[in-house]
Each structure stands twice: as C-alpha cells, then as structure tokens.
Design an enzyme around this catalytic site. Structure first.
Site, PDB file in Angstrom:
ATOM      1  N   PHE A  42       0.826  -1.208   0.000  1.00 50.94           N
ATOM      2  CA  PHE A  42       0.000   0.000   0.000  1.00 50.94           C
ATOM      3  C   PHE A  42       0.863   1.262   0.000  1.00 50.94           C
ATOM      4  CE2 PHE A  42      -3.053   3.099   1.572  1.00 50.94           C
ATOM      5  CZ  PHE A  42      -4.171   2.776   0.825  1.00 50.94           C
ATOM      6  N   VAL A  72       0.177   0.336   8.356  1.00 46.21           N
ATOM      7  CA  VAL A  72      -1.133   0.963   8.513  1.00 46.21           C
ATOM      8  C   VAL A  72      -0.891   2.301   9.206  1.00 46.21           C
ATOM      9  CG1 VAL A  72      -3.485   0.703   9.365  1.00 46.21           C
ATOM     10  CG2 VAL A  72      -2.139  -1.344   8.823  1.00 46.21           C
ATOM     11  N   HIS A 124     -11.237   3.353   9.773  1.00 46.50           N
ATOM     12  CA  HIS A 124     -10.624   2.292   8.975  1.00 46.50           C
ATOM     13  C   HIS A 124      -9.302   1.815   9.577  1.00 46.50           C
ATOM     14  CE1 HIS A 124     -10.123  -0.089   5.377  1.00 46.50           C
ATOM     15  NE2 HIS A 124      -8.930   0.431   5.180  1.00 46.50           N
TER      16      HIS A 124
END
Length: 148
Positions: A13, A74, A81
């Site tokens: 990501f 993250v 989220h």
C-alpha cells in the site's frame, strides 16, 4: 539439518515503506542462511488470507513453508478504517498462528504518521522488517524444539 524456507507476504500500500521493510526482512533471513519466497498483496487485511492460501497450496502438493513473515504498514487517517485494519489483520494472524501452530513474524506496523513509519522501517533505525523475520526464525526453532 535443512535451512528454513519462509514465505514473506508483503502489503504494498505504501511502496517506499514496503521496500524498506522487505529489505530488512531479506537481510535478516539471508544472514541466518534461510531461503524465502516473496508474494505481494494489496494491503494488510489481505496478508492473513494469503498465508492461508499458501497453507492450502502446501496441502495440495505446493510449496511447503517452515514459517511466514507478514509485512505491511497501517497509518492512522481520519476515519475508523485504521482501527479495523490494525485489529483485524493482527487478530487473523494470531488466529492462524495459534490454530495452525504456525511460526509467523508479524511485521504489520501500525503508526500515527509518516515520521513514525520511517523510523520503524529503516534498517539503520528500528528495522521492524528484520525484527519480524528474526521473530519468525525464532518461532520455527521453538516449534522444532517442542516437537512440532
């Protein structure tokens, strides 16, 4: 005794941070004389599913791995989220580790901002990719010692 063979599952990501995490993990595994394969998934939530797929593949005469290294990032944003991804990816990895007696090094990092992220992914700093790889190697040895 054969060298341990691991699967690194990396979430891409954040590409630059993923590169740094992977560099640390590869260095640690190579330094230990282990071999490894690398697969890529879109994000942290997909990592546990990829490990489960690898287990299914091994059951069907695919590659068998001694352990797994989960790498991802993250970073907290403005929505809920972050909490879902952080909690669910960790829970799913723990479920796999416990239910399947899997050696997994968890390198899914959960941070507040880019500064914290970079401090953790660089090999010259906290080297969390290397830490996750070494954790997986330690758990492989523990499993062998305990007769698993």
């Amino acid at each position: 005794m054969s060298k341990p063979h691991l699967l690194i599952v990396e979430a891409r990501f954040y590409d630059d941070m993923a590169d740094a995490l992977l560099e640390g993990a590869k260095f640690a595994l190579e330094e230990a004389g282990a071999t490894y394969d690398v697969i890529t998934v879109p994000g942290a939530l997909e990592i546990p599913a990829a490990i489960a797929m690898a287990l299914d593949g091994a059951d069907n005469d695919g590659t068998e791995y001694d352990g797994f290294v989960a790498l991802g990032m993250v970073i907290r944003g403005e929505t809920y989220h972050f909490d879902i991804v952080s909690n669910e990816s960790s829970r799913a990895l723990m479920d796999l580790a416990v239910s399947e007696s899997l050696p997994i090094g968890n390198g899914i990092l959960t941070v507040e901002n880019d500064e914290q992220a970079w401090a953790r992914v660089r090999r010259s700093d906290k080297d969390k990719g290397g830490f996750a790889a070494r954790a997986a190697l330690t758990m492989i040895e523990l499993k062998k010692k305990l007769g698993g």
